[in-house]
Design an enzyme around this catalytic site. Structure first.
Site, PDB file in Angstrom:
ATOM      1  CE  LYS A  53      -4.145  -1.945   2.299  1.00 44.47           C
ATOM      2  NZ  LYS A  53      -4.666  -2.860   3.445  1.00 44.47           N
ATOM      3  CD  GLN A  97      -3.373  -4.411   6.614  1.00 41.51           C
ATOM      4  OE1 GLN A  97      -3.832  -3.474   5.749  1.00 41.51           O
ATOM      5  NE2 GLN A  97      -3.846  -5.780   6.278  1.00 41.51           N
ATOM      6  CG  ASP A 120      -9.514   0.721   5.077  1.00 38.59           C
ATOM      7  OD1 ASP A 120      -9.368   0.307   4.214  1.00 38.59           O
ATOM      8  OD2 ASP A 120      -9.059   0.295   6.054  1.00 38.59           O
TER       9      ASP A 120
HETATM   10  N1  GUN Z   1      -7.276  -6.125   5.886  1.00 40.24           N
HETATM   11  C1  GUN Z   1      -7.381  -7.227   5.354  1.00 40.24           C
HETATM   12  N2  GUN Z   1      -7.705  -6.275   4.544  1.00 40.24           N
HETATM   13  C2  GUN Z   1      -8.107  -5.122   4.806  1.00 40.24           C
HETATM   14  C3  GUN Z   1      -8.520  -3.493   4.337  1.00 40.24           C
HETATM   15  O1  GUN Z   1      -8.608  -3.525   3.377  1.00 40.24           O
HETATM   16  N3  GUN Z   1      -8.439  -2.765   4.832  1.00 40.24           N
HETATM   17  C4  GUN Z   1      -7.527  -2.666   6.527  1.00 40.24           C
HETATM   18  N4  GUN Z   1      -7.577  -1.635   7.170  1.00 40.24           N
HETATM   19  N5  GUN Z   1      -7.508  -4.218   6.897  1.00 40.24           N
HETATM   20  C5  GUN Z   1      -7.323  -5.505   6.190  1.00 40.24           C
END
Ligand code: GUN
Length: 282
Positions: A53, A97, A120
């Protein structure tokens, strides 16, 4: 006949070119878009996701701040960091995350993120806006899946979409987006009896369970679009999805690979959401 592959890496390249152009325009106006990414603990999988990311931000002109904390970080300290990022005008998106260590209440953390920086789309106000058909941010993975369907000009209206997995991150928001696009939606979960009975009805099958080979070729309607959100390791340690790809591709009409399918699209839609958050502040 073998299915057509929906290549998430290629589609991402196209969409990221637009992201980079919009980021450059914002930067020229003195408003470089900024994303803060927080990782607590050292789960190897989360570290890879987060690194990808942050790199995608750097590659496309988005300023990124990466904060990595020890698994022992207290909830209060994490909430303090989020409050500071909420108040930081150089930061337009905040991503924590998931999963978080068990001593931290993930709901409390998500609700602490300012809704207008919740790229998100997990905050309850954003979940509510999505449910009522006025999304501020669409959660990145389901948003990416909709872009993949759009890329093959799939007629979603009136189609039967079956989603395997009912998480807040994928299954539930995916159902809302498909419903809004006019699909008839079935959501299955880990307790669904005779899963194949449902999946065989699917014109669009989205699989997001984290269980390798949960969907096999005999569970797919010939010609269906199969979207594999899973990210697992096979016996040789290679990345694989939730669908038995080698056999499923002989039955499906379209299928997404793992890796190179939904994964890159999730990151791309995070970039798109961050750009939109920054554009809203102009
Ligand atoms: N963990 C797995 N997928 C995601 C996501 O799309 N965003 C976040 N913040 N954590 C995750």
């Amino acid at each position: 006949m073998s299915a057509q592959i929906i290549n998430g890496t290629q589609l991402s390249q196209k969409l990221r070119a637009d992201v980079a152009a919009r980021a450059a325009q914002l930067t020229a106006r003195g408003k470089q878009p900024g994303l803060a990414v927080i990782l607590v603990g050292d789960s190897p999988a989360s570290q890879v996701y987060v690194r990808n990311k942050v790199k995608a931000c750097e590659d496309n002109g988005i300023h990124s701040v990466f904060e990595k904390y020890d698994a022992a970080l207290t909830e209060a300290d994490l909430l303090g960091r989020i409050a500071a990022l909420n108040a930081d005008p150089a930061i337009h998106g905040i991503l924590v995350q998931l999963p978080l260590p068990p001593h931290i209440d993930a709901h409390k953390v998500i609700e602490a993120i300012a809704a207008e920086k919740d790229v998100d789309g997990f905050h309850i106000s954003n979940a509510g806006l999505l449910m009522t058909g006025q999304p501020l941010f669409r959660p990145c993975t389901p948003y990416g899946v909709m872009k993949m369907l759009e890329s093959i000009a799939y007629p979603v209206r009136g189609a039967h979409a079956v989603i395997v997995g009912a998480s807040n991150i994928v299954g539930k928001p995916q159902s809302m987006l498909l419903l809004q696009a006019g699909a008839t939606v079935t959501i299955c979960n880990s307790k669904t009896r005779d899963l194949g009975l449902h999946t065989r009805q699917a014109d669009i099958l989205v699989v997001a369970t984290g269980k390798r080979n949960i969907v096999t070729a005999d569970m797919i309607k010939p010609g269906a679009v199969v979207i594999d959100v899973g990210m697992n390791r096979d016996d040789e340690g290679k990345l694989c999805g939730d669908v038995d790809f080698a056999n499923a591709k002989e039955v499906a009409g379209y299928i997404t690979p793992v890796p190179g399918g939904v994964g890159p699209m999730t990151i791309t839609m995070l970039l798109v959401n961050t750009i939109e958050a920054a554009e809203r502040t102009l």
